[in-house]
Design an enzyme around this catalytic site. Structure first.
Site, PDB file in Angstrom:
ATOM      1  N   PRO A 227      31.123  49.404  33.916  1.00  0.00           N
ATOM      2  CA  PRO A 227      31.575  49.175  32.538  1.00  0.00           C
ATOM      3  C   PRO A 227      31.318  47.723  32.122  1.00  0.00           C
ATOM      4  CG  PRO A 227      33.394  49.885  33.966  1.00  0.00           C
ATOM      5  CD  PRO A 227      32.253  49.482  34.847  1.00  0.00           C
ATOM      6  N   THR A 228      31.117  47.527  30.836  1.00  0.00           N
ATOM      7  CA  THR A 228      31.142  46.167  30.293  1.00  0.00           C
ATOM      8  C   THR A 228      32.616  45.779  30.125  1.00  0.00           C
ATOM      9  OG1 THR A 228      30.791  47.262  28.182  1.00  0.00           O
ATOM     10  CG2 THR A 228      28.886  46.145  29.135  1.00  0.00           C
ATOM     11  N   ASN A 229      32.927  44.738  29.361  1.00  0.00           N
ATOM     12  CA  ASN A 229      34.330  44.291  29.228  1.00  0.00           C
ATOM     13  C   ASN A 229      35.188  45.401  28.609  1.00  0.00           C
ATOM     14  OD1 ASN A 229      32.609  41.948  29.469  1.00  0.00           O
ATOM     15  ND2 ASN A 229      34.405  40.722  28.986  1.00  0.00           N
ATOM     16  N   VAL A 230      36.308  45.689  29.260  1.00  0.00           N
ATOM     17  CA  VAL A 230      37.175  46.788  28.834  1.00  0.00           C
ATOM     18  C   VAL A 230      38.436  46.210  28.186  1.00  0.00           C
ATOM     19  CG1 VAL A 230      38.309  48.907  29.602  1.00  0.00           C
ATOM     20  CG2 VAL A 230      36.450  47.947  30.967  1.00  0.00           C
TER      21      VAL A 230
ATOM     22  N   GLY B  69      43.062  53.101  34.549  1.00  0.00           N
ATOM     23  CA  GLY B  69      43.783  54.261  35.093  1.00  0.00           C
ATOM     24  C   GLY B  69      44.683  54.900  34.048  1.00  0.00           C
TER      25      GLY B  69
ATOM     26  N   GLY C  85      44.495  52.656  41.582  1.00  0.00           N
ATOM     27  CA  GLY C  85      44.632  51.769  40.420  1.00  0.00           C
ATOM     28  C   GLY C  85      45.041  52.538  39.177  1.00  0.00           C
TER      29      GLY C  85
ATOM     30  N   TYR D 266      34.404  37.970  43.281  1.00  0.00           N
ATOM     31  CA  TYR D 266      34.545  39.333  42.729  1.00  0.00           C
ATOM     32  C   TYR D 266      33.194  40.041  42.739  1.00  0.00           C
ATOM     33  CZ  TYR D 266      35.610  42.656  38.836  1.00  0.00           C
ATOM     34  OH  TYR D 266      35.790  43.746  38.036  1.00  0.00           O
TER      35      TYR D 266
ATOM     36  N   ARG E  89      29.575  39.264  24.175  1.00  0.00           N
ATOM     37  CA  ARG E  89      30.072  40.301  25.089  1.00  0.00           C
ATOM     38  C   ARG E  89      29.942  41.677  24.432  1.00  0.00           C
ATOM     39  NH1 ARG E  89      29.946  36.422  27.857  1.00  0.00           N
ATOM     40  NH2 ARG E  89      31.556  35.504  29.180  1.00  0.00           N
TER      41      ARG E  89
HETATM   42  P1  NAP Z   1      44.195  46.339  36.132  1.00  0.00           P
HETATM   43  O1  NAP Z   1      44.725  46.738  34.829  1.00  0.00           O
HETATM   44  O2  NAP Z   1      44.429  44.963  36.642  1.00  0.00           O
HETATM   45  O3  NAP Z   1      44.723  47.371  37.217  1.00  0.00           O
HETATM   46  C1  NAP Z   1      44.464  47.180  38.579  1.00  0.00           C
HETATM   47  C2  NAP Z   1      45.002  48.366  39.318  1.00  0.00           C
HETATM   48  O4  NAP Z   1      44.720  48.194  40.718  1.00  0.00           O
HETATM   49  C3  NAP Z   1      46.518  48.539  39.178  1.00  0.00           C
HETATM   50  O5  NAP Z   1      46.796  49.917  39.160  1.00  0.00           O
HETATM   51  C4  NAP Z   1      47.037  47.896  40.456  1.00  0.00           C
HETATM   52  O6  NAP Z   1      48.290  48.431  40.859  1.00  0.00           O
HETATM   53  C5  NAP Z   1      45.955  48.318  41.438  1.00  0.00           C
HETATM   54  N1  NAP Z   1      45.867  47.460  42.598  1.00  0.00           N
HETATM   55  C6  NAP Z   1      45.544  46.124  42.623  1.00  0.00           C
HETATM   56  N2  NAP Z   1      45.607  45.660  43.896  1.00  0.00           N
HETATM   57  C7  NAP Z   1      45.982  46.715  44.670  1.00  0.00           C
HETATM   58  C8  NAP Z   1      46.217  46.868  46.048  1.00  0.00           C
HETATM   59  N3  NAP Z   1      46.067  45.830  46.907  1.00  0.00           N
HETATM   60  N4  NAP Z   1      46.608  48.078  46.530  1.00  0.00           N
HETATM   61  C9  NAP Z   1      46.756  49.112  45.677  1.00  0.00           C
HETATM   62  N5  NAP Z   1      46.523  49.056  44.354  1.00  0.00           N
HETATM   63  C10 NAP Z   1      46.157  47.853  43.863  1.00  0.00           C
HETATM   64  O7  NAP Z   1      42.626  46.550  36.194  1.00  0.00           O
HETATM   65  P2  NAP Z   1      41.666  47.413  35.248  1.00  0.00           P
HETATM   66  O8  NAP Z   1      41.205  46.509  34.174  1.00  0.00           O
HETATM   67  O9  NAP Z   1      42.273  48.729  34.945  1.00  0.00           O
HETATM   68  O10 NAP Z   1      40.418  47.611  36.221  1.00  0.00           O
HETATM   69  C11 NAP Z   1      40.122  48.868  36.819  1.00  0.00           C
HETATM   70  C12 NAP Z   1      38.737  48.797  37.420  1.00  0.00           C
HETATM   71  O11 NAP Z   1      37.798  48.504  36.395  1.00  0.00           O
HETATM   72  C13 NAP Z   1      38.589  47.688  38.456  1.00  0.00           C
HETATM   73  O12 NAP Z   1      37.845  48.173  39.553  1.00  0.00           O
HETATM   74  C14 NAP Z   1      37.836  46.598  37.719  1.00  0.00           C
HETATM   75  O13 NAP Z   1      37.076  45.817  38.601  1.00  0.00           O
HETATM   76  C15 NAP Z   1      36.978  47.421  36.782  1.00  0.00           C
HETATM   77  N6  NAP Z   1      36.535  46.721  35.566  1.00  0.00           N
HETATM   78  C16 NAP Z   1      37.452  46.192  34.683  1.00  0.00           C
HETATM   79  C17 NAP Z   1      36.998  45.549  33.540  1.00  0.00           C
HETATM   80  C18 NAP Z   1      37.953  44.952  32.539  1.00  0.00           C
HETATM   81  O14 NAP Z   1      37.476  44.321  31.572  1.00  0.00           O
HETATM   82  N7  NAP Z   1      39.266  45.113  32.675  1.00  0.00           N
HETATM   83  C19 NAP Z   1      35.628  45.456  33.299  1.00  0.00           C
HETATM   84  C20 NAP Z   1      34.727  46.015  34.196  1.00  0.00           C
HETATM   85  C21 NAP Z   1      35.205  46.649  35.327  1.00  0.00           C
HETATM   86  P3  NAP Z   1      49.691  47.828  40.276  1.00  0.00           P
HETATM   87  O15 NAP Z   1      49.720  48.172  38.802  1.00  0.00           O
HETATM   88  O16 NAP Z   1      50.740  48.537  41.021  1.00  0.00           O
HETATM   89  O17 NAP Z   1      49.625  46.360  40.525  1.00  0.00           O
HETATM   90  P1  GDP Z   2      34.200  37.480  31.253  1.00  0.00           P
HETATM   91  O1  GDP Z   2      33.419  38.376  30.341  1.00  0.00           O
HETATM   92  O2  GDP Z   2      34.187  37.976  32.653  1.00  0.00           O
HETATM   93  O3  GDP Z   2      33.779  36.062  31.113  1.00  0.00           O
HETATM   94  O4  GDP Z   2      35.706  37.652  30.887  1.00  0.00           O
HETATM   95  P2  GDP Z   2      36.766  37.259  29.787  1.00  0.00           P
HETATM   96  O5  GDP Z   2      37.326  38.479  29.211  1.00  0.00           O
HETATM   97  O6  GDP Z   2      37.706  36.346  30.491  1.00  0.00           O
HETATM   98  O7  GDP Z   2      36.005  36.521  28.573  1.00  0.00           O
HETATM   99  C1  GDP Z   2      35.719  35.201  28.670  1.00  0.00           C
HETATM  100  C2  GDP Z   2      35.152  34.611  27.401  1.00  0.00           C
HETATM  101  O8  GDP Z   2      36.147  34.575  26.358  1.00  0.00           O
HETATM  102  C3  GDP Z   2      34.752  33.186  27.676  1.00  0.00           C
HETATM  103  O9  GDP Z   2      33.686  32.817  26.827  1.00  0.00           O
HETATM  104  C4  GDP Z   2      36.028  32.428  27.309  1.00  0.00           C
HETATM  105  O10 GDP Z   2      35.774  31.062  27.001  1.00  0.00           O
HETATM  106  C5  GDP Z   2      36.478  33.213  26.075  1.00  0.00           C
HETATM  107  N1  GDP Z   2      37.928  33.118  25.803  1.00  0.00           N
HETATM  108  C6  GDP Z   2      38.497  32.600  24.675  1.00  0.00           C
HETATM  109  N2  GDP Z   2      39.816  32.631  24.743  1.00  0.00           N
HETATM  110  C7  GDP Z   2      40.133  33.215  25.929  1.00  0.00           C
HETATM  111  C8  GDP Z   2      41.373  33.562  26.554  1.00  0.00           C
HETATM  112  O11 GDP Z   2      42.472  33.351  26.044  1.00  0.00           O
HETATM  113  N3  GDP Z   2      41.279  34.177  27.774  1.00  0.00           N
HETATM  114  C9  GDP Z   2      40.079  34.463  28.368  1.00  0.00           C
HETATM  115  N4  GDP Z   2      40.061  35.100  29.551  1.00  0.00           N
HETATM  116  N5  GDP Z   2      38.893  34.125  27.807  1.00  0.00           N
HETATM  117  C10 GDP Z   2      38.922  33.511  26.606  1.00  0.00           C
END
Ligand code: NAP
Ligand code: GDP
Length: 325
Positions: free
Chosen positions: A171-174, A17, A11, A144, A216
């Site tokens: 992690p919390t929301n990133v 990443g 990823g 998930y 959040r």
């Molecule tokens: P992201 O931006 O959506 O990136 C997902 C990555 O996974 C990309 O590099 C994607 O590759 C790769 N990927 C997806 N499906 C794949 C597959 N089938 N085979 C190989 N590679 C694949 O996600 P992120 O936000 O960086 O998340 C990274 C980690 O943090 C995840 O495990 C997620 O659950 C965790 N996390 C994220 C958040 C958040 O708020 N974003 C919060 C808590 C935890 P491509 O770019 O080539 O598609």
């Molecule tokens: P969560 O923390 O996993 O629920 O992830 P999100 O990042 O999707 O945050 C969701 C919260 O933001 C909820 O309370 C939504 O109602 C609010 N929200 C407001 N506007 C948006 C939007 O445009 N996209 C998303 N994803 N959430 C939104």
């Protein structure tokens, strides 16, 4: 040149990443690239990790000594509501393939990524690392959540049966540069940055989903990246560790919208679409364990990080993931 350590990041093209890559390349202090380290950042083009053959081919090619496992099907609330089976199956397959292939290759350490949205919906606050399996997750993202929870069970089983050093972080929301800025399927910060940018550009309304009341804790991707690197190098436990700002830094969605309005320079009014889901009201997590290990860690102030993410989005509008063709 031979490398003592080959660190494979699954990823590697995603939000987290790319942030790890940025810190490895740019940090002049202890989080930057270490001597003898070779970092490999994978994208899905290197192979689909849902396939065991593709996963084995990748490990055969790079022969990693360490793995940071980020690859996952990821999305915000509204994507999670729509695709529960995909979230469950894709993530189960990816995690099982990566962990088992790492085991077969005798990888010295794997750090996988969980999330605070996998915790029980009905719980006491603050949530801590011991509570992952204490009750059903929120129904909006149970696909998930169960796939991610099993990583913790897998880590314990690999350690118990074989002594493998597989751990995880929560992690919390990133948010940050290289986020998914899709209008429908993204997380709240990138989604609202994109919506607010369009509202300013086109003179259209800026509409925030839900009531604006949910709470959040947000972590900037480059702060999270430093913590990931610390975990890889120094954290010794199999049990997970929450990587988050403190409870006092929890913000409501309205605060988020206000910070984005300021960063974008949007001067119109905005409204809340209360017909849209709020998701979980809160999932307040304790970062006490992290603070015990790293009491002096400095988090980037929320408004500064929102501004950097907004500026990155505007500068990279043509290349960012926006859902546009
Ligand atoms: P992201 O931006 O959506 O990136 C997902 C990555 O996974 C990309 O590099 C994607 O590759 C790769 N990927 C997806 N499906 C794949 C597959 N089938 N085979 C190989 N590679 C694949 O996600 P992120 O936000 O960086 O998340 C990274 C980690 O943090 C995840 O495990 C997620 O659950 C965790 N996390 C994220 C958040 C958040 O708020 N974003 C919060 C808590 C935890 P491509 O770019 O080539 O598609
Ligand atoms: P969560 O923390 O996993 O629920 O992830 P999100 O990042 O999707 O945050 C969701 C919260 O933001 C909820 O309370 C939504 O109602 C609010 N929200 C407001 N506007 C948006 C939007 O445009 N996209 C998303 N994803 N959430 C939104």
């Amino acid at each position: 040149m031979t490398h003592e350590k080959v660190i494979l990041v699954t990823g590697g093209s995603g939000l987290v990443g790319k942030a790890i890559e940025w810190v490895i390349e740019n940090d002049k202090g202890k989080y930057g690239k270490g001597e003898g380290e070779k970092w490999v950042f994978l994208t899905s083009k290197d192979g689909d990790l849902r396939s065991i053959e593709a996963t084995r081919a990748i490990f055969e090619k790079y022969k990693p000594t360490q793995v940071i496992h980020l690859a996952a099907l990821v999305g915000g609330l509204f994507k999670n509501i729509k695709y529960k089976l995909d979230f469950l199956r894709d993530n189960l397959l990816i995690n099982d393939n990566v962990l088992h292939t790492a085991h077969e290759h005798k990888v010295e350490k794997v750090v996988s990524c969980l999330s605070t949205c996998i915790f029980p919906d009905k719980t006491t606050y603050p949530i801590d690392e011991t509570m992952i399996h204490n009750g059903p997750p929120h129904e909006s993202n149970f696909g998930y959540a169960y796939a991610k929870r099993l990583i913790d069970s897998q880590n314990k089983a690999y350690n118990d049966q074989f002594g493998d050093n597989f751990t995880s972080v929560i992690p919390t929301n990133v948010f940050g540069p290289h986020d998914n800025y899709d209008l429908q399927d993204s997380h709240v910060i990138p989604g609202l940055i994109h919506k607010c940018y369009l509202a300013k550009k086109n003179g259209t309304p800026f509409v925030v989903a839900g009531t604006g009341k949910p709470l959040r804790q947000f972590i900037y991707s480059r702060d999270l990246a430093k913590l990931f690197i610390w975990v890889l190098r120094e954290y010794k436990e199999i049990d997970p560790i929450i990587l988050s700002v403190g409870e006092k830094d929890e913000v409501c969605i309205k605060d988020v919208a206000d910070a984005i309005v300021k960063a974008v320079g949007f001067e119109g009014e905005y409204s809340f679409d209360t017909s849209k889901s709020d998701g979980q009201y809160k999932k307040t997590a304790s970062n006490a364990k992290l603070m015990k290990y790293l009491p002096d860690f400095q988090f980037t102030p929320f408004e500064v990080a929102v501004k950097e993410s907004t500026d990155w989005f505007i500068q990279n509008y043509g290349n960012a993931r926006t859902g546009n063709p």
